[in-house]
Design a protein around this motif. Structure first.
Motif, PDB file in Angstrom:
ATOM      1  N   UNK A  19       0.820  -1.260   0.115  1.00 35.55           N
ATOM      2  CA  UNK A  19       0.045   0.035  -0.036  1.00 35.55           C
ATOM      3  C   UNK A  19       0.928   1.303   0.001  1.00 35.55           C
ATOM      4  N   UNK A  20       1.914   1.359   0.612  1.00 33.81           N
ATOM      5  CA  UNK A  20       2.828   2.287   0.843  1.00 33.81           C
ATOM      6  C   UNK A  20       3.567   2.749  -0.695  1.00 33.81           C
ATOM      7  N   UNK A  21       3.808   1.763  -1.393  1.00 34.22           N
ATOM      8  CA  UNK A  21       4.424   1.953  -2.676  1.00 34.22           C
ATOM      9  C   UNK A  21       3.497   2.109  -3.621  1.00 34.22           C
ATOM     10  N   UNK A  22       2.084   1.488  -3.322  1.00 35.21           N
ATOM     11  CA  UNK A  22       1.005   2.160  -4.406  1.00 35.21           C
ATOM     12  C   UNK A  22       0.723   3.464  -4.181  1.00 35.21           C
ATOM     13  N   UNK A  23       0.601   3.978  -2.945  1.00 31.76           N
ATOM     14  CA  UNK A  23       0.417   5.366  -2.959  1.00 31.76           C
ATOM     15  C   UNK A  23       1.581   6.454  -3.275  1.00 31.76           C
ATOM     16  N   UNK A  24       2.744   5.875  -3.282  1.00 30.56           N
ATOM     17  CA  UNK A  24       3.850   6.541  -3.879  1.00 30.56           C
ATOM     18  C   UNK A  24       3.776   6.669  -5.362  1.00 30.56           C
ATOM     19  N   UNK A  25       3.475   5.653  -5.836  1.00 29.69           N
ATOM     20  CA  UNK A  25       3.293   5.485  -7.393  1.00 29.69           C
ATOM     21  C   UNK A  25       2.132   6.599  -7.748  1.00 29.69           C
ATOM     22  N   UNK A  26       1.004   6.505  -7.217  1.00 29.78           N
ATOM     23  CA  UNK A  26      -0.103   7.411  -7.510  1.00 29.78           C
ATOM     24  C   UNK A  26       0.409   8.615  -7.384  1.00 29.78           C
ATOM     25  N   UNK A  27       1.103   8.965  -6.188  1.00 25.21           N
ATOM     26  CA  UNK A  27       1.718  10.404  -6.195  1.00 25.21           C
ATOM     27  C   UNK A  27       2.325  10.992  -7.140  1.00 25.21           C
ATOM     28  N   UNK A  28       3.579   9.952  -7.430  1.00 27.38           N
ATOM     29  CA  UNK A  28       4.327  10.431  -8.545  1.00 27.38           C
ATOM     30  C   UNK A  28       3.589  10.589  -9.812  1.00 27.38           C
ATOM     31  N   UNK A  29       2.591   9.893 -10.079  1.00 31.71           N
ATOM     32  CA  UNK A  29       1.708  10.028 -11.468  1.00 31.71           C
ATOM     33  C   UNK A  29       1.228  11.308 -11.289  1.00 31.71           C
ATOM     34  N   UNK A  30       0.696  11.820 -10.303  1.00 28.36           N
ATOM     35  CA  UNK A  30      -0.039  13.112 -10.069  1.00 28.36           C
ATOM     36  C   UNK A  30       1.085  14.180 -10.322  1.00 28.36           C
ATOM     37  N   UNK A  31       2.149  13.898  -9.947  1.00 36.24           N
ATOM     38  CA  UNK A  31       3.099  14.936 -10.203  1.00 36.24           C
ATOM     39  C   UNK A  31       3.529  15.031 -11.638  1.00 36.24           C
ATOM     40  N   UNK A  32       3.629  13.784 -12.389  1.00 35.32           N
ATOM     41  CA  UNK A  32       3.914  13.577 -13.742  1.00 35.32           C
ATOM     42  C   UNK A  32       2.920  14.351 -14.481  1.00 35.32           C
ATOM     43  N   UNK A  33       1.435  14.312 -14.150  1.00 39.06           N
ATOM     44  CA  UNK A  33       0.534  14.740 -14.828  1.00 39.06           C
ATOM     45  C   UNK A  33       0.494  16.236 -15.103  1.00 39.06           C
ATOM     46  N   UNK A  34       0.863  16.804 -13.772  1.00 40.78           N
ATOM     47  CA  UNK A  34       1.240  18.356 -13.847  1.00 40.78           C
ATOM     48  C   UNK A  34       2.188  18.916 -14.420  1.00 40.78           C
ATOM     49  N   UNK A  35       3.512  18.152 -14.527  1.00 36.85           N
ATOM     50  CA  UNK A  35       4.535  18.277 -15.494  1.00 36.85           C
ATOM     51  C   UNK A  35       4.300  18.336 -16.982  1.00 36.85           C
ATOM     52  N   UNK A  56      10.385   6.067 -12.852  1.00 36.28           N
ATOM     53  CA  UNK A  56      10.205   5.743 -11.606  1.00 36.28           C
ATOM     54  C   UNK A  56       8.855   4.842 -11.140  1.00 36.28           C
ATOM     55  N   UNK A  57       7.770   5.387 -11.811  1.00 36.20           N
ATOM     56  CA  UNK A  57       6.479   4.811 -11.776  1.00 36.20           C
ATOM     57  C   UNK A  57       6.638   3.342 -12.310  1.00 36.20           C
ATOM     58  N   UNK A  58       7.201   2.975 -13.250  1.00 37.16           N
ATOM     59  CA  UNK A  58       7.381   1.735 -13.957  1.00 37.16           C
ATOM     60  C   UNK A  58       8.082   0.717 -12.791  1.00 37.16           C
ATOM     61  N   UNK A  59       8.887   1.230 -11.934  1.00 43.40           N
ATOM     62  CA  UNK A  59       9.522   0.500 -10.908  1.00 43.40           C
ATOM     63  C   UNK A  59       8.617   0.260  -9.695  1.00 43.40           C
ATOM     64  N   UNK A  60       7.999   1.364  -9.576  1.00 45.20           N
ATOM     65  CA  UNK A  60       6.836   1.080  -8.438  1.00 45.20           C
ATOM     66  C   UNK A  60       5.838   0.074  -8.825  1.00 45.20           C
ATOM     67  N   UNK A  61       5.630  -0.026 -10.216  1.00 49.81           N
ATOM     68  CA  UNK A  61       4.309  -0.986 -10.510  1.00 49.81           C
ATOM     69  C   UNK A  61       4.861  -2.080 -10.538  1.00 49.81           C
ATOM     70  N   UNK A  62       6.004  -2.399 -11.109  1.00 43.84           N
ATOM     71  CA  UNK A  62       6.698  -3.641 -11.066  1.00 43.84           C
ATOM     72  C   UNK A  62       6.798  -4.119  -9.609  1.00 43.84           C
ATOM     73  N   UNK A  63       7.102  -3.676  -8.599  1.00 44.07           N
ATOM     74  CA  UNK A  63       7.292  -3.921  -7.239  1.00 44.07           C
ATOM     75  C   UNK A  63       5.871  -4.151  -6.779  1.00 44.07           C
TER      76      UNK A  63
END
Length: 379
Positions: free
Chosen positions: A66-82, A95-102
């Motif tokens: 759950x911690x990794x999932x939350x981190x991936x979702x947070x990074x995805x939000x930042x990526x959308x903003x950029x 990085x998101x790909x690494x989170x998703x694989x884990x």
């Protein structure tokens, strides 16, 4: 326990404990051939069978997922903003790909674990309960200690009579009972009982936890002190990670409540319970059935809030009614989960039908897919 889970004063999960976005688990389940393949792959690559994980390791693996999932979702939000600003996001995407694989690797390990636990097999026979939630329940709840369904409601913070005092209120409470100023003052049994009663705790648990804080010294008999009672009474009285899992179960039932049947697992009785109970609560609310609670809550919120607008009219806000209905469905599921696990472990059903005693049912509601001590499901 409150009747029908109808306590609108029940504390919600703090925002910091909620996931950034809710992700529904696989609702159709894993086929046995896939489970066995994932098991063989894990043994080959890791050298250990995930089906044999300890409950402690399972619990930590679920929390990590759950911690990794939350981190991936947070990074995805930042990526959308950029991306909106035309800024490259190649590194964030990597990085998101690494989170998703884990996440996927952890999910596979937990899928193997849950599939090899009898209670995991039953839990995953329920629509919208997948291996992460199933493994989390097994990892956190010790059936040897959970003699009743109410015990697991309480352990996960679903007993509405419980409250988290915090340090200030705990200090005030203990000071009222033990007036001596010194923190080293030894508490009497009567004082421990009084403090436990006021804090809605079991006296034996309060005493045991306070003694556990005493540093052992040779030749010295440990005693419960005022200072240690304050420390124990200040603690959160439920398992925060488990409460989040309960919240996820409720969200899953709610999100999928329009899909009252699934291809692999059959009817979703808990989604139907959520819908039926919410309708009943709305009707009761509109007829003034929650007026007393609403009047009490009106003085506890800001006048500019939407909640106050409802309270001041003698009604509960829609969000409260929805949360009450979700909790009802979750507590029913947990009652069934406990019934099945208890019977699997002890060889006999629980002594009392908890859904009748605590949830206001006139008739016993049997756990789905469970007949005479056997899982009956084509899933």
């Amino acid at each position: 326990m409150s009747s029908e889970g109808e306590n609108p004063d029940f504390d919600q999960i703090p925002d910091e404990l909620l996931p950034n976005e809710f992700v529904v688990e696989n609702s159709e389940g894993w086929e046995l051939a896939i489970i066995n393949k994932m098991k063989r792959d894990a043994i080959e690559k890791i050298g250990f069978d995930p089906a044999n994980m300890s409950r402690d390791e399972t619990r930590h693996l679920v929390s990590s997922f759950y911690a990794i999932q939350d981190q991936r979702i947070a990074v995805a939000g930042r990526a959308r903003g950029l991306t909106k600003n035309g800024t490259p996001t190649a590194m964030l995407d990597f990085a998101m790909g690494g989170f998703l694989n884990t996440e996927e690797n952890i999910k596979k390990l937990l899928a193997v674990y849950s599939a090899h636990q009898p209670i995991g097999q039953w839990a995953e026979s329920v629509p919208f309960i997948g291996p992460i939630i199933s493994s989390g329940l097994i990892g956190h709840i010790d059936i040897e200690k959970a003699h009743t369904a109410g015990a697991i409601w309480r352990f996960g913070g679903y007993d509405p009579t419980m409250s988290w005092l915090g340090k200030a209120k705990a200090t005030e409470l203990v000071n009222e009972v033990i007036t001596a100023r010194s923190g080293n003052t030894e508490a009497t049994h009567e004082q421990i009982v009084e403090i436990a009663t006021k804090a809605n705790l079991k006296a034996e648990n309060l005493n045991r936890m306070a003694l556990s804080l005493v540093e052992p010294k040779e030749g010295v008999v440990p005693v419960v002190t005022k200072a240690n009672l304050i420390k124990v009474a200040s603690r959160r009285p439920w398992n925060a990670d488990l409460k989040v899992i309960y919240w996820k179960i409720g969200e899953s039932f709610k999100i999928n409540s329009k899909r009252l049947t699934t291809k692999a697992k059959g009817p979703d009785i808990y989604g139907k319970m959520y819908v039926d109970k919410k309708l009943a609560y709305i009707q009761k609310n509109e007829s003034g059935g929650f007026r007393e609670t609403a009047e009490k809550r009106a003085s506890e919120v800001g006048r500019s809030t939407d909640a106050y607008a409802a309270y001041s009219q003698g009604m509960l806000p829609p969000g409260h009614l929805d949360a009450m209905a979700r909790r009802y469905a979750v507590k029913m599921f947990l009652s069934h989960w406990h019934h099945v696990y208890y019977e699997m472990h002890h060889g006999t059903p629980p002594p009392k039908p908890f859904v009748i005693e605590h949830l206001g049912h006139k008739e016993y509601v049997k756990p789905p897919h469970w007949v005479d001590g056997t899982i009956i499901c084509n899933c």
